[in-house]
Design a protein around this motif. Structure first.
Motif, PDB file in Angstrom:
ATOM      1  N   GLY A 104       0.819  -1.232  -0.035  1.00 52.13           N
ATOM      2  CA  GLY A 104       0.062   0.043   0.121  1.00 52.13           C
ATOM      3  C   GLY A 104       0.826   1.074   0.124  1.00 52.13           C
ATOM      4  O   GLY A 104       0.482   2.434  -0.654  1.00 52.13           O
ATOM      5  N   ALA A 105       1.865   1.369   0.804  1.00 47.57           N
ATOM      6  CA  ALA A 105       2.809   2.395   0.944  1.00 47.57           C
ATOM      7  C   ALA A 105       3.506   2.566  -0.482  1.00 47.57           C
ATOM      8  O   ALA A 105       3.664   3.914  -1.025  1.00 47.57           O
ATOM      9  N   LEU A 312       3.857   3.712 -14.052  1.00 50.08           N
ATOM     10  CA  LEU A 312       4.118   3.586 -12.524  1.00 50.08           C
ATOM     11  C   LEU A 312       2.877   3.926 -11.818  1.00 50.08           C
ATOM     12  O   LEU A 312       2.342   3.327 -10.612  1.00 50.08           O
ATOM     13  N   LYS A 313       2.031   4.849 -12.356  1.00 51.57           N
ATOM     14  CA  LYS A 313       0.613   5.219 -11.590  1.00 51.57           C
ATOM     15  C   LYS A 313      -0.318   4.408 -11.496  1.00 51.57           C
ATOM     16  O   LYS A 313      -1.069   3.974 -10.665  1.00 51.57           O
ATOM     17  N   SER A 314      -0.334   3.516 -12.830  1.00 52.47           N
ATOM     18  CA  SER A 314      -1.041   2.428 -13.001  1.00 52.47           C
ATOM     19  C   SER A 314      -0.929   1.277 -12.115  1.00 52.47           C
ATOM     20  O   SER A 314      -1.679   0.547 -11.543  1.00 52.47           O
ATOM     21  N   MET A 315       0.499   0.973 -11.932  1.00 52.28           N
ATOM     22  CA  MET A 315       0.875   0.084 -11.046  1.00 52.28           C
ATOM     23  C   MET A 315       0.635   0.390  -9.582  1.00 52.28           C
ATOM     24  O   MET A 315       0.161  -0.612  -8.746  1.00 52.28           O
ATOM     25  N   LEU A 319      -1.640  -1.928  -6.979  1.00 51.49           N
ATOM     26  CA  LEU A 319      -1.037  -2.326  -5.533  1.00 51.49           C
ATOM     27  C   LEU A 319      -2.398  -1.846  -4.752  1.00 51.49           C
ATOM     28  O   LEU A 319      -2.329  -2.578  -3.532  1.00 51.49           O
ATOM     29  N   GLU A 320      -2.616  -0.754  -4.720  1.00 52.51           N
ATOM     30  CA  GLU A 320      -3.786  -0.167  -3.945  1.00 52.51           C
ATOM     31  C   GLU A 320      -5.054  -0.871  -3.641  1.00 52.51           C
ATOM     32  O   GLU A 320      -5.719  -0.962  -2.791  1.00 52.51           O
ATOM     33  N   ILE A 325      -2.798  -8.960  -4.953  1.00 53.74           N
ATOM     34  CA  ILE A 325      -1.649  -8.401  -5.129  1.00 53.74           C
ATOM     35  C   ILE A 325      -0.898  -7.938  -3.827  1.00 53.74           C
ATOM     36  O   ILE A 325       0.138  -8.099  -3.564  1.00 53.74           O
ATOM     37  N   ARG A 326      -1.625  -7.224  -3.086  1.00 52.66           N
ATOM     38  CA  ARG A 326      -1.100  -6.314  -1.874  1.00 52.66           C
ATOM     39  C   ARG A 326      -0.720  -7.530  -0.801  1.00 52.66           C
ATOM     40  O   ARG A 326       0.244  -7.487  -0.521  1.00 52.66           O
TER      41      ARG A 326
END
Length: 400
Positions: A104-105, A312-315, A319-320, A325-326
């Motif tokens: 998340g971070a 990167l923003k999509s990744m 992730l969030e 995946i998290r």
């Protein structure tokens, strides 16, 4: 704080002297004298206790003084064991890591627009760039290339290739490649037409050459091949094309199931890995990757812009938002940290104890006194005041 504590002690001594001098004129000063006398005793006692922690009071070798310099090795071992038992035990690390959302971070960091969290991003980027630039390029590159080569040697590529080919055939993703191969064959035929005619001419016997049939035979061969490529490119159900697709399907199956085919592929893989050209290719990939990482780290705003920034923003959003995946990333991070604590916890503890053991007594005393000395001087002040109040109370009881 030392000045304040010592000044208070001197003040009590002055008050005691003044009260003692005028007590016969003013009897009530006996209470003041009792307060000041007991305050001096309390202040001196606490001065002795505080000083005895770090050195011998007045330089006198009184037993059980200079406690910290005499026991610095034991203090280092106790501190190291405290760190190990409270921070580096795998179960403790795992329990603490359960409350840390690494994925998340990371996701929030990747989604942070330019201008927000700039200091964190700049600091992390600078750290990454400095690490990659400070490490020995040749040595690190050798490690990376060795790791890649070792992983490729351990990985059996034949089933992977077979599965990839089968998936491509099932989803018709092989069709563009097949059509490209047909077009390449047609272009090769056009480019090598003189060579084909020369070959036919050389292979023909003297009778065909005498009758001039070798040229007609070459024309027939070239026209037939040209017609075949045209028909294959326009007719998906052409028999030759169907045969090629069947051969590809059989190859995909053989790559996954046939031992002989798998052994041949593995042998080819080993030959390729032993080839110097492949080694140079891996080295080129490593150099480009290293340069790209350093360049992106030196300019994080540019790295987070454009297509790469969108990726990167999509990744980060994934992730969030994706709990699976998290959970997987957090589990990996937890296991990695727990594994590090299990593998290197003893070394960290040894480092702490040996570092403290290597300090001289003066260094230990100075560092600990600088850390807690202010509070210790408050002890002297409180001891002076509390001692005075106790003395005053005792004098009052005695008078009554």
């Amino acid at each position: 704080m030392k000045t304040a504590a010592t000044g208070l002690l001197v003040l009590m001594a002055a008050i005691f002297a003044a009260a003692r001098a005028y007590e016969y004129q003013y009897p009530w000063l006996s209470f003041v004298k009792a307060f000041a006398e007991a305050a001096m005793v309390g202040g001196l006692a606490d001065w002795f206790a505080v000083t005895a922690l770090f050195r011998h009071p007045l330089g006198l070798p009184i037993p059980h003084t200079a406690i910290i310099p005499r026991n610095k090795d034991r203090i280092g071992e106790t501190l190291a064991n405290f760190i190990k038992e409270n921070f580096l035990i795998p179960s403790v690390v795992a329990r603490r890591m359960q409350n840390i959302d690494v994925a998340g971070a990371t996701g929030r960091f990747l989604q942070t627009p330019a201008g927000e969290g700039t200091r964190i991003r700049a600091g992390a980027s600078r750290l990454i760039a400095d690490i990659f630039e400070s490490l020995d390029d040749e040595r690190l590159g050798g490690i990376v290339k060795g790791a890649v080569s070792a992983r490729l040697r351990k990985t059996e590529v034949s089933p992977l290739l077979g599965h990839a080919l089968a998936s491509a055939i099932n989803e018709d993703r092989h069709v563009p490649m097949l059509e490209a191969a047909i077009r390449w064959t047609a272009r090769a035929l056009e480019a090598n037409e003189p060579l084909i005619r020369e070959m036919v001419h050389k292979k023909a016997n003297w009778a065909l050459k005498l009758a001039g049939l070798d040229a007609k035979l070459a024309d027939a061969i070239i026209d037939g091949l040209r017609k075949l490529t045209v028909e294959m490119s326009t007719d998906p159900a052409h028999p030759v094309r169907v045969k090629v697709e069947e051969a590809l399907a059989q190859l995909a199956n053989d790559l996954q199931t046939r031992p002989e085919t798998r052994e041949r592929v593995e042998a080819i893989k080993e030959q390729l890995l032993d080839n110097k050209s492949v080694s140079l290719w891996i080295d080129t990939i490593w150099q480009k990757a290293r340069e790209a990482v350093i360049k992106a780290a030196r300019n994080p705003d540019a790295a987070f812009a454009g297509k790469l920034g969108e990726i990167l923003k999509s990744m980060g959003a994934t992730l969030e938002s994706d709990p699976r995946i998290r959970a997987a990333i957090n589990q990996f991070a937890r296991r990695a940290v727990v594994g590090m604590s299990a593998s290197y916890g003893g070394s960290m503890v040894k480092l702490v104890s040996e570092t403290v053991r290597g300090w001289d007594a003066g260094t230990v005393t100075a560092r600990l006194e600088a850390a807690v000395g202010r509070d210790l001087q408050y002890i002297r002040i409180n001891g002076t005041l509390v001692g005075g109040l106790v003395g005053l109370a005792l004098h009052a009881v005695d008078s009554l």
